[in-house]
Write an enzyme that holds these catalytic residues in place. Structure first.
Site, PDB file in Angstrom:
ATOM      1  N   LYS A  94       0.940  -1.278  -0.044  1.00 44.34           N
ATOM      2  CA  LYS A  94      -0.128   0.086   0.061  1.00 44.34           C
ATOM      3  C   LYS A  94       0.948   1.151   0.043  1.00 44.34           C
ATOM      4  O   LYS A  94       1.510   1.699   0.882  1.00 44.34           O
ATOM      5  CB  LYS A  94      -1.003   0.021   1.103  1.00 44.34           C
ATOM      6  CG  LYS A  94      -2.038   0.899   1.189  1.00 44.34           C
ATOM      7  CD  LYS A  94      -2.523   1.597   2.086  1.00 44.34           C
ATOM      8  CE  LYS A  94      -2.014   2.821   2.978  1.00 44.34           C
ATOM      9  NZ  LYS A  94      -1.691   3.778   2.301  1.00 44.34           N
ATOM     10  N   GLU A 106      10.798   1.592   9.705  1.00 46.15           N
ATOM     11  CA  GLU A 106      11.788   3.006   9.539  1.00 46.15           C
ATOM     12  C   GLU A 106      10.962   4.215   9.501  1.00 46.15           C
ATOM     13  O   GLU A 106      10.104   4.282   9.080  1.00 46.15           O
ATOM     14  CB  GLU A 106      12.131   2.764   7.911  1.00 46.15           C
ATOM     15  CG  GLU A 106      12.941   1.568   7.694  1.00 46.15           C
ATOM     16  CD  GLU A 106      14.466   1.412   8.196  1.00 46.15           C
ATOM     17  OE1 GLU A 106      14.731   2.552   8.478  1.00 46.15           O
ATOM     18  OE2 GLU A 106      14.806   0.333   8.025  1.00 46.15           O
ATOM     19  N   CYS A 114      13.772  11.920   5.589  1.00 45.27           N
ATOM     20  CA  CYS A 114      13.796  11.189   6.780  1.00 45.27           C
ATOM     21  C   CYS A 114      15.281  11.706   7.565  1.00 45.27           C
ATOM     22  O   CYS A 114      15.349  11.928   8.621  1.00 45.27           O
ATOM     23  CB  CYS A 114      13.555   9.889   7.027  1.00 45.27           C
ATOM     24  SG  CYS A 114      14.293   8.902   6.100  1.00 45.27           S
ATOM     25  N   GLU A 168      10.028  16.339  14.934  1.00 45.07           N
ATOM     26  CA  GLU A 168      10.255  16.254  13.557  1.00 45.07           C
ATOM     27  C   GLU A 168       9.162  17.269  12.822  1.00 45.07           C
ATOM     28  O   GLU A 168       7.792  16.970  12.903  1.00 45.07           O
ATOM     29  CB  GLU A 168       9.921  14.822  13.008  1.00 45.07           C
ATOM     30  CG  GLU A 168      10.397  14.812  11.780  1.00 45.07           C
ATOM     31  CD  GLU A 168       9.974  13.329  10.886  1.00 45.07           C
ATOM     32  OE1 GLU A 168       9.044  12.729  11.420  1.00 45.07           O
ATOM     33  OE2 GLU A 168      10.968  12.864  10.255  1.00 45.07           O
TER      34      GLU A 168
END
Ligand code: NAD
Length: 488
Positions: free
Chosen positions: A180, A255, A289, A391
């Site tokens: 997905k 991750e 990231c 973040e």
């Protein structure tokens, strides 16, 4: 080949059992180009019923695919790479349309790497040797088997790059797949489906289901016939993935997010370091990231370094992603733009001073409704402030002073994340010594995003569990069994 991804207002379908089929509920989501604000496509709003179809197809394909000799699966990876290569410019075009990233970046990074992932894992799997351990009176044979049907869930920032990074090793090790992609960036996953269909990859080996995380994604996590989950995305979503999949004893690779430090030591070449820090902070609008969003600068060179850094950032051309001279495109969506802008407001309330950027950028048509933000540098924030520790995943970086190497390490480690970082110095050994003390999975000295695909990739702390890359990916996508045979 009839590639349906021709441009605007296309409707894409799920790819299940080798066929393009509509979602069972006939519902679709709208997909937008964030650089123009215009709708580009409709994508299936799939549910657990569509995931069930995909799992059935994947399970049906599993016995034959997993028994295929490794050399044949390697040949399939090479066929896919070759077919992708002939659609390289299409990959870049669709990726730029879905994400608002510069076309040139999508060509150089996304398209290149998506193809390379298949080539790399073909070559890497070819080099897998036998694992035999002799004892005085017996021999151990370690056998690799496929894990089974695996679920792959990926984010929007590097869409096909990250999806192919999982698909290639999963396929080569004999697994069948239910994948997905992010609902914000479905177009290159659909292109891949068109490509594998056109080259005749056996039906059901790769199934791609589109839709939202809490419905389609969650159904993948919960399905009992899916034996492993490889997930790349945000840390909060990662918690949901772990909470759902771990009690079912699925193999799990996570991750997740990062808040990475870029450390400029007092002996760094300031021009090189300023270029490196700007690139690390603002590539892909800061939506990688691995981006270095906390720039730590030795206080003895701070006043010389900051003007250089500002000059580098202000030289970045923010604009229409289709223009060749554009360095920075839009962020992924209007919602994300609002989130990033709210962090800039938060930074001000935390005492931050905007050194450059700090606001939305209005561009001329056709980008007048695009989600563009000027690359932003903020000074004067506490290292523990929310802006400097959470973040943001956008074109925003904070700059901080340190006085000793020990303090730099301590500041770098003061977040819940531990993904990456870079150190800039004229003494590589000093840089390496500092890197060894930083709690992160990936560190660079005098470079950034410099990748050898054989090396381990992944984070510590809240940045993830497990490693991808080279042997780590091949091991994740295989089950090992040891057969100990006693000598006669
Ligand atoms: P996200 O977590 O919102 O979504 C990632 C994927 O998970 C999407 O496909 C989404 O639909 C799906 N999802 C959401 N909720 C789900 C649920 N309940 N069950 C199953 N699937 C679900 O992340 P994002 O906004 O797409 O991506 C940005 C994040 O990804 C950032 O935090 C970034 O750091 C991280 N990221 C990490 C890496 C890495 O290698 N560590 C690489 C790229 C991006």
């Amino acid at each position: 080949m009839d590639l349906r991804c021709r441009g605007v207002n296309l409707q894409i379908e799920n790819f299940i059992g080798g066929k393009f089929i509509p979602p069972l509920n006939s519902k679709y989501l709208e997909n937008y180009n964030p650089a123009t604000g215009k709708q580009t496509s409709k994508i299936p709003d799939s549910t657990a019923n569509d995931i069930q179809l995909a799992v059935d197809a994947a399970q049906q394909a599993l016995p034959l695919w997993s028994k295929l000799p490794m050399a044949e699966r390697i040949a399939w990876l090479r066929n896919i790479a070759e077919a992708l290569e002939s659609h390289k410019s299409k990959i870049a075009e669709l990726e730029s349309m879905d994400t608002g990233k510069p076309l040139s970046l999508a060509q150089r990074v996304d398209a290149e790497r998506s193809i390379k992932n298949f080539e790399f894992f073909a070559e890497h799997a070819e080099q897998l040797g036998e694992m035999v351990f002799e004892m005085a009176d017996a021999t151990n044979y370690v056998e690799r088997k496929a894990v089974g049907t695996v679920g792959l869930i990926t984010p929007w920032n590097l869409p096909l790059y990250l999806l192919s990074w999982k698909i290639a090793p999963a396929l080569v090790m004999g697994n069948t797949i239910v994948a997905k992609p992010s609902e914000l960036t479905p177009l290159t996953a659909n292109l891949l489906a068109e490509i594998v269909s056109s080259i005749g990859l056996p039906d059901g080996v790769l199934n791609i289901v589109h839709g939202l995380g809490p419905t389609a994604g969650q159904a993948i996590l919960e399905h009992p016939k899916i034996s492993a989950i490889s997930f790349t995305g945000g840390t909060e979503t990662g918690k949901i993935v772990a909470k759902t999949a771990a009690p079912m004893f699925k193999k799990l690779s996570l991750e997740l997010g990062g808040k990475n430090a870029t450390i400029i030591l007092d002996d760094a070449d300031l021009d090189i370091a300023a270029k490196g820090a700007a690139k690390a902070a603002f590539t892909n609008s800061g939506q990688v990231c691995l981006c270095g969003s906390r720039i730590l600068v030795a206080e003895s060179i701070y006043d010389q370094f900051i003007p250089r850094l500002i000059a580098e950032v202000e030289a970045m051309n923010v604009g229409n992603p289709s223009n060749e001279d554009t360095d920075v495109g839009s962020v992924i969506s209007m919602d994300h733009m609002e989130k990033v802008l709210s962090y800039i407001e938060l930074a001000k309330s935390e005492g931050g001073i905007i050194k450059t950027g700090g606001k939305r950028l209005r561009l001329p048509p056709p980008n007048d409704n695009g989600a563009f933000i000027k690359p932003t540098l903020i000074e004067g924030l506490e290292i523990n402030s929310r802006t400097a520790t959470e973040e943001i995943f956008g074109p925003v970086a904070s700059v901080h002073k340190f006085s000793t190497d020990v303090e730099a390490v301590s500041m770098a480690n003061r977040t819940e994340y531990g993904l990456a970082g870079s150190i800039w110095t004229s003494k590589p050994r000093r840089g390496k010594a500092i890197a060894e003390q930083i709690d992160s999975g990936i560190l660079w000295v005098n470079t950034w995003l410099h990748r050898d695909l054989r090396t381990p990739f992944g984070g510590v702390k809240n940045s993830g569990v497990g490693r991808e890359g080279g042997d780590w990916s091949l091991n994740f996508f295989s089950e090992l069994s040891n057969i100990c045979v006693k000598d006669d």
